[in-house]
Design a protein around this motif. Structure first.
Motif, PDB file in Angstrom:
ATOM      1  N   THR A 252      45.975  65.378  48.979  1.00 37.15           N
ATOM      2  CA  THR A 252      46.267  65.983  47.672  1.00 37.15           C
ATOM      3  C   THR A 252      45.780  67.425  47.638  1.00 37.15           C
ATOM      4  OG1 THR A 252      46.092  63.847  46.533  1.00 37.15           O
ATOM      5  CG2 THR A 252      45.845  65.826  45.185  1.00 37.15           C
ATOM      6  N   SER A 253      44.596  67.650  48.184  1.00 33.12           N
ATOM      7  CA  SER A 253      44.062  69.013  48.261  1.00 33.12           C
ATOM      8  C   SER A 253      44.971  69.897  49.109  1.00 33.12           C
ATOM      9  CB  SER A 253      42.653  68.995  48.868  1.00 33.12           C
ATOM     10  OG  SER A 253      41.759  68.243  48.076  1.00 33.12           O
TER      11      SER A 253
ATOM     12  N   LEU B 227      48.154  70.723  47.058  1.00 38.39           N
ATOM     13  CA  LEU B 227      47.858  71.730  46.034  1.00 38.39           C
ATOM     14  C   LEU B 227      47.680  73.105  46.658  1.00 38.39           C
ATOM     15  CD1 LEU B 227      45.336  69.705  43.829  1.00 38.39           C
ATOM     16  CD2 LEU B 227      47.640  70.424  43.162  1.00 38.39           C
ATOM     17  N   TYR B 228      46.998  73.139  47.805  1.00 37.26           N
ATOM     18  CA  TYR B 228      46.769  74.403  48.519  1.00 37.26           C
ATOM     19  C   TYR B 228      48.099  75.017  48.950  1.00 37.26           C
ATOM     20  CZ  TYR B 228      42.888  77.111  50.525  1.00 37.26           C
ATOM     21  OH  TYR B 228      41.928  78.052  50.772  1.00 37.26           O
ATOM     22  N   LEU B 229      48.985  74.178  49.506  1.00 33.29           N
ATOM     23  CA  LEU B 229      50.280  74.669  49.973  1.00 33.29           C
ATOM     24  C   LEU B 229      51.117  75.214  48.824  1.00 33.29           C
ATOM     25  CD1 LEU B 229      52.261  74.995  52.332  1.00 33.29           C
ATOM     26  CD2 LEU B 229      53.099  72.682  51.832  1.00 33.29           C
TER      27      LEU B 229
ATOM     28  N   MET C 229      50.196  79.602  40.135  1.00 32.96           N
ATOM     29  CA  MET C 229      49.254  79.784  41.237  1.00 32.96           C
ATOM     30  C   MET C 229      47.816  79.633  40.760  1.00 32.96           C
ATOM     31  SD  MET C 229      48.717  83.129  43.702  1.00 32.96           S
ATOM     32  CE  MET C 229      48.539  84.221  42.299  1.00 32.96           C
ATOM     33  N   TYR C 230      47.466  80.298  39.665  1.00 29.15           N
ATOM     34  CA  TYR C 230      46.084  80.250  39.179  1.00 29.15           C
ATOM     35  C   TYR C 230      45.730  78.861  38.648  1.00 29.15           C
ATOM     36  CZ  TYR C 230      46.528  85.306  39.569  1.00 29.15           C
ATOM     37  OH  TYR C 230      46.744  86.583  40.034  1.00 29.15           O
ATOM     38  N   THR C 231      46.701  78.189  38.012  1.00 31.27           N
ATOM     39  CA  THR C 231      46.452  76.835  37.529  1.00 31.27           C
ATOM     40  C   THR C 231      46.253  75.867  38.695  1.00 31.27           C
ATOM     41  OG1 THR C 231      47.795  77.297  35.563  1.00 31.27           O
ATOM     42  CG2 THR C 231      47.326  74.988  36.053  1.00 31.27           C
ATOM     43  N   LEU C 232      47.085  76.006  39.718  1.00 31.52           N
ATOM     44  CA  LEU C 232      46.934  75.188  40.921  1.00 31.52           C
ATOM     45  C   LEU C 232      45.591  75.441  41.596  1.00 31.52           C
ATOM     46  CD1 LEU C 232      50.534  75.574  42.393  1.00 31.52           C
ATOM     47  CD2 LEU C 232      49.488  73.418  41.693  1.00 31.52           C
ATOM     48  N   PHE C 233      45.143  76.688  41.562  1.00 28.77           N
ATOM     49  CA  PHE C 233      43.851  77.053  42.152  1.00 28.77           C
ATOM     50  C   PHE C 233      42.726  76.268  41.471  1.00 28.77           C
ATOM     51  CE2 PHE C 233      40.921  80.910  43.187  1.00 28.77           C
ATOM     52  CZ  PHE C 233      40.372  80.217  44.250  1.00 28.77           C
ATOM     53  N   LEU C 234      42.818  76.150  40.152  1.00 29.93           N
ATOM     54  CA  LEU C 234      41.799  75.423  39.395  1.00 29.93           C
ATOM     55  C   LEU C 234      41.781  73.945  39.795  1.00 29.93           C
ATOM     56  CD1 LEU C 234      39.664  75.579  37.156  1.00 29.93           C
ATOM     57  CD2 LEU C 234      41.493  75.146  35.503  1.00 29.93           C
ATOM     58  N   PHE C 235      42.965  73.338  39.839  1.00 32.80           N
ATOM     59  CA  PHE C 235      43.038  71.921  40.213  1.00 32.80           C
ATOM     60  C   PHE C 235      42.665  71.714  41.688  1.00 32.80           C
ATOM     61  CE2 PHE C 235      45.674  71.692  36.356  1.00 32.80           C
ATOM     62  CZ  PHE C 235      45.079  70.586  35.751  1.00 32.80           C
ATOM     63  N   LEU C 236      42.987  72.698  42.527  1.00 31.57           N
ATOM     64  CA  LEU C 236      42.591  72.617  43.934  1.00 31.57           C
ATOM     65  C   LEU C 236      41.077  72.543  44.065  1.00 31.57           C
ATOM     66  CD1 LEU C 236      42.994  72.831  47.019  1.00 31.57           C
ATOM     67  CD2 LEU C 236      43.076  75.325  46.730  1.00 31.57           C
ATOM     68  N   SER C 237      40.374  73.381  43.300  1.00 28.76           N
ATOM     69  CA  SER C 237      38.913  73.397  43.395  1.00 28.76           C
ATOM     70  C   SER C 237      38.322  72.054  42.980  1.00 28.76           C
ATOM     71  CB  SER C 237      38.331  74.524  42.528  1.00 28.76           C
ATOM     72  OG  SER C 237      38.474  74.240  41.146  1.00 28.76           O
TER      73      SER C 237
ATOM     74  N   LEU D 215      47.034  73.185  56.025  1.00 25.13           N
ATOM     75  CA  LEU D 215      47.905  72.337  56.844  1.00 25.13           C
ATOM     76  C   LEU D 215      47.144  71.152  57.426  1.00 25.13           C
ATOM     77  CD1 LEU D 215      50.040  75.066  58.661  1.00 25.13           C
ATOM     78  CD2 LEU D 215      50.671  73.665  56.685  1.00 25.13           C
ATOM     79  N   TRP D 216      45.880  71.384  57.813  1.00 22.53           N
ATOM     80  CA  TRP D 216      45.079  70.287  58.365  1.00 22.53           C
ATOM     81  C   TRP D 216      44.886  69.186  57.319  1.00 22.53           C
ATOM     82  CZ3 TRP D 216      42.983  69.394  63.231  1.00 22.53           C
ATOM     83  CH2 TRP D 216      42.123  68.303  63.313  1.00 22.53           C
ATOM     84  N   LEU D 217      44.511  69.583  56.099  1.00 24.08           N
ATOM     85  CA  LEU D 217      44.309  68.607  55.031  1.00 24.08           C
ATOM     86  C   LEU D 217      45.606  67.860  54.712  1.00 24.08           C
ATOM     87  CD1 LEU D 217      42.075  70.714  52.616  1.00 24.08           C
ATOM     88  CD2 LEU D 217      41.350  68.681  53.880  1.00 24.08           C
ATOM     89  N   LEU D 218      46.703  68.599  54.684  1.00 22.42           N
ATOM     90  CA  LEU D 218      47.990  68.007  54.324  1.00 22.42           C
ATOM     91  C   LEU D 218      48.493  67.048  55.398  1.00 22.42           C
ATOM     92  CD1 LEU D 218      50.266  68.030  52.208  1.00 22.42           C
ATOM     93  CD2 LEU D 218      51.325  69.890  53.481  1.00 22.42           C
ATOM     94  N   ILE D 219      48.326  67.408  56.665  1.00 20.93           N
ATOM     95  CA  ILE D 219      48.897  66.624  57.769  1.00 20.93           C
ATOM     96  C   ILE D 219      47.931  65.549  58.271  1.00 20.93           C
ATOM     97  CG2 ILE D 219      49.799  66.716  60.120  1.00 20.93           C
ATOM     98  CD1 ILE D 219      50.703  69.624  59.461  1.00 20.93           C
ATOM     99  N   PHE D 220      46.683  65.949  58.509  1.00 20.82           N
ATOM    100  CA  PHE D 220      45.731  65.038  59.145  1.00 20.82           C
ATOM    101  C   PHE D 220      44.756  64.391  58.156  1.00 20.82           C
ATOM    102  CE2 PHE D 220      46.787  68.240  62.425  1.00 20.82           C
ATOM    103  CZ  PHE D 220      47.380  67.390  63.347  1.00 20.82           C
TER     104      PHE D 220
END
Length: 238
Positions: A11-12, A15-17, A64-72, A219-224
């Motif tokens: 999920t992280s 969100l990052y992507l 982008m900024y909203t996604l940044f908040l949820f990413l954190s 990419l690491w978080l998303l794939i692996f």
């Protein structure tokens, strides 16, 4: 529990992507099509002709900024087992960054107001209005320089958490910490040596660590996700 951790990691990564994609559109693609930094008049004309495209860029900024908040918050869930204190610092820096970033979008909204006041038309005697628009746009980018500081600072605790985690590659942690320094070098380089810094190779070098680190960890978080064996040893802390 391991599957839950992997789900949070992926999920992280997602969100990052999404955040990176929004950033590429609003910070790179839109300016490349609309802004002519050597000419206020040409920039004014481009924004008038492509006002909807300009507004899409603002919406992309907001996403982008909203996604940044949820990413954190997602990264906090993933990495708090490493050090809850460092994870809290990471989130606080992101929250401050997002707040400043939202406020820095006001100049772009001012540009829309300026366009509405001029009824969306451009005439040869509108040079003064073009200069006004250009000044507002430059004010936005001056604010973005301040945001750069927080874009860098949050990478330090994030990189430290990744490095210490044991379930994410240390290499990315090193790149993220170096990326923090790169952002700060970029800010102070522009602040003290604006013209000479722009024409030097330093901005490119300073930008490499955070670009490689952020895209890499995304990419690491998303794939692996995470390394299962190491997570299983720490899963009781989650």
């Amino acid at each position: 529990m391991i599957q839950n951790v992997k789900r949070v990691a992926r999920t992280s990564g997602l969100l990052y992507l999404l955040m990176i994609c929004c950033g590429m559109f609003s910070l790179v693609y839109v300016p490349s099509k609309l802004y002519v930094w050597e000419s206020a008049i040409d920039t004014h004309k481009n924004i008038i002709v492509n006002e909807f495209f300009f507004k899409l860029g603002i919406l992309s900024d907001l996403f982008m900024y909203t996604l940044f908040l949820f990413l954190s918050l997602s990264l906090y869930r993933l990495l708090k087992q490493v050090s809850i204190d460092i994870a809290v610092v990471m989130v606080v820096l992101v929250v401050v960054s997002v707040g400043v970033s939202y406020a820095n979008l006001i100049p772009k909204l001012d540009i829309i107001t300026l366009l509405d006041d001029s009824l969306g038309s451009y005439t040869a005697d509108a040079t003064e209005r073009s200069e006004q628009l250009f000044t507002i746009l430059k004010s936005h980018y001056n604010g973005f320089r301040i945001i750069q500081i927080f874009c860098g600072l949050w990478l330090f605790p994030f990189g430290l958490l990744v490095y210490r985690s044991g379930f994410l590659p240390k290499f990315f942690g090193v790149l993220l910490i170096a990326g923090c320094l790169g952002y700060l070098i970029d800010f102070f380089g522009y602040f003290f040596f604006t013209q000479s810094y722009k024409t030097s190779i330093v901005p490119t070098i300073a930008g490499l660590p955070h670009a490689l680190g952020e895209i890499g960890i995304c990419l690491w978080l998303l794939i692996f996700g995470t390394r299962q064996k190491l997570v299983s040893g720490n899963s009781s802390k989650i």
